[in-house]
Design an enzyme around this catalytic site. Structure first.
Site, PDB file in Angstrom:
ATOM      1  NE  ARG A   1      -3.612   2.858   0.990  1.00 22.34           N
ATOM      2  CZ  ARG A   1      -4.554   3.163  -0.380  1.00 22.34           C
ATOM      3  NH1 ARG A   1      -4.414   2.460  -1.109  1.00 22.34           N
ATOM      4  NH2 ARG A   1      -5.595   3.834   0.031  1.00 22.34           N
TER       5      ARG A   1
ATOM      6  CB  CYS B   1     -20.463   2.372   7.798  1.00 22.84           C
ATOM      7  SG  CYS B   1     -18.559   3.140   7.704  1.00 22.84           S
TER       8      CYS B   1
END
Length: 425
Positions: free
Chosen positions: A40, A261
């Protein structure tokens, strides 16, 4: 006591939340972005973001932002912001492992006078009851005497190019009045939409966790209505359009409720509620309905196949979409997987296509080999689980083209008109 001009910010976690935030701060302040995933870090250093949240031009604008995979590179920071994921485990209990690890890292780096701000979604009390004690134990410093804490819940909407971090109003809080004022000033300097200063960290934590709990329950209600209307042979979308002519009717639609979420946060709140002796009913009832929708979709498709005398065992079904939402590569907590696994229980051969998802991520997360391009006329059923722009552009002709002569086209996302599909929620 606190001075923005002398702040050097360390952001821990460079995913969908951390990277956009790091870019905004990196335009104004010396900022170091830390992620333990070296791949990343390498991609970000090359100017590429595979989450598609920040483009190369935006990255280049953050002149004071650097990236690292080494914790020691944050040693001279005096302000730490934690943006690591907070998932649930297989038993739907909060998994705070990454949050605790980040707190240990900060405990080894933090100095007297420093501030640590958490953005990760947690239950009310987690910052001061779980994270702060870890920092105290690792550092030997005393909370609210030697170091201070704040909480400013993330409100990132992955894939949304209109509502970005700077244009979404930010809730802020701090462990002392002075800290709260500093945290609010910090975010006010980069959030053009403004801030809302909460009276305490616990209030800010609670506000975040109910944002998605409310949405989860609203979708659960519409999902249950869809289950009822299906039995009554009434088109749910037609009912919702009619009801929507009233000014205060909320425009929710049925569907698969996944993501990091909405499908997760309610369990953080119910966990804390049960910990204090209250057993929530409405929230968990909504969760049960939403968690069961993947199985329901699969069963509806199977029934339609049987009505057309299509042999289910060894049939071929194409699932269009594995990401948890449209036009986004994020497949965390994707509920399309529930449809896939349920179909496989009937010994169906399931192919999965998603133009947004990295094939390697699909393999590692769900042991699924994505098909690069589905074959035309090859499937007994095609299920639209994610409303990607590519599928919308393909329309009925393109999507039905994947079906064989007797094949079923089932639309979970109301992408096509009712008369263009064989079934939908």
């Amino acid at each position: 006591m606190f001075d923005l001009k002398s702040s050097k910010i360390g952001i821990i976690g460079l995913g969908y939340v951390g990277l956009p935030l790091a870019v905004e701060f990196g335009k104004r302040y010396p900022t170091v972005g830390l992620d333990i995933n070296k791949a990343r870090i390498n991609e970000l250093k090359s100017g590429k973001d595979t989450t598609c949240e920040v483009d190369a031009d935006e990255l280049s604008q953050a002149q004071q932002l650097t990236f690292t995979a080494e914790c020691g590179d944050l040693d001279d920071c005096n302000l730490y912001i934690v943006t690591v994921p907070t998932p649930i485990d297989t038993y739907k209990r909060p998994d705070l492992t990454l949050l605790e690890n980040a707190s240990r890292t900060i405990g080894k780096l933090i100095s007297a006078g420093d501030v640590v701000i958490y953005e990760s979604t947690v239950y009310p009390g987690a910052t001061e009851e779980v994270c702060v004690p870890i920092i105290e134990a690792e550092s030997g410093l005393v909370f609210n005497q030697d170091f201070f804490a704040g909480y400013s819940p993330e409100r990132i909407n992955p894939g949304d190019k209109e509502h970005k971090v700077s244009s979404i109003l930010k809730v802020t809080s701090g462990s002392t009045p002075e800290t709260a004022a500093f945290v609010n000033e910090l975010y006010s300097s980069v959030i053009t939409a403004g801030t809302h200063l909460a009276s305490s960290i616990r209030v800010a934590e609670a506000a975040k966790v109910i944002e998605n709990t409310q949405r989860d329950l609203n979708i659960a209600l519409i999902n249950e209505l869809a289950l009822i209307f299906n039995r009554l042979n009434i088109d749910t979308e037609e009912v919702l359009i009619a009801a929507g002519t009233k000014w205060n009717f909320l425009p929710f639609r049925p569907g698969l409720v996944g993501g990091h979420c909405i499908g997760v946060d309610p369990y953080y709140l119910t966990h804390k509620a049960q910990e204090i002796g209250y057993h929530p009913e409405v929230i968990l009832a909504g969760r049960r309905i939403n968690d069961d929708m993947g199985r329901y979709v699969a069963e509806q498709v199977i029934k339609l196949m049987l009505l057309r005398k299509i042999q289910v065992c060894d049939s071929r079904v194409l699932v269009l979409g594995l990401a948890f939402k449209e036009n986004c590569p994020d497949l965390r907590n994707s509920r399309a997987i529930d449809v896939i696994r349920e179909l496989q229980r009937y010994h169906v051969h399931v192919d999965v296509h998603d133009p947004w998802v990295n094939p390697q991520d699909a393999k590692e997360e769900y042991a699924i080999d994505l098909v690069e391009e589905p074959a035309q006329g090859n499937y007994d059923a095609v299920i639209i689980t994610v409303a990607h722009g590519r599928y919308r552009e393909a329309g009925e002709g393109g999507l039905r083209g994947y079906c064989n002569a007797a094949g079923i086209l089932y639309d979970v996302k109301y992408l096509l008109p009712a008369d263009a599909v064989d079934g939908r929620l």
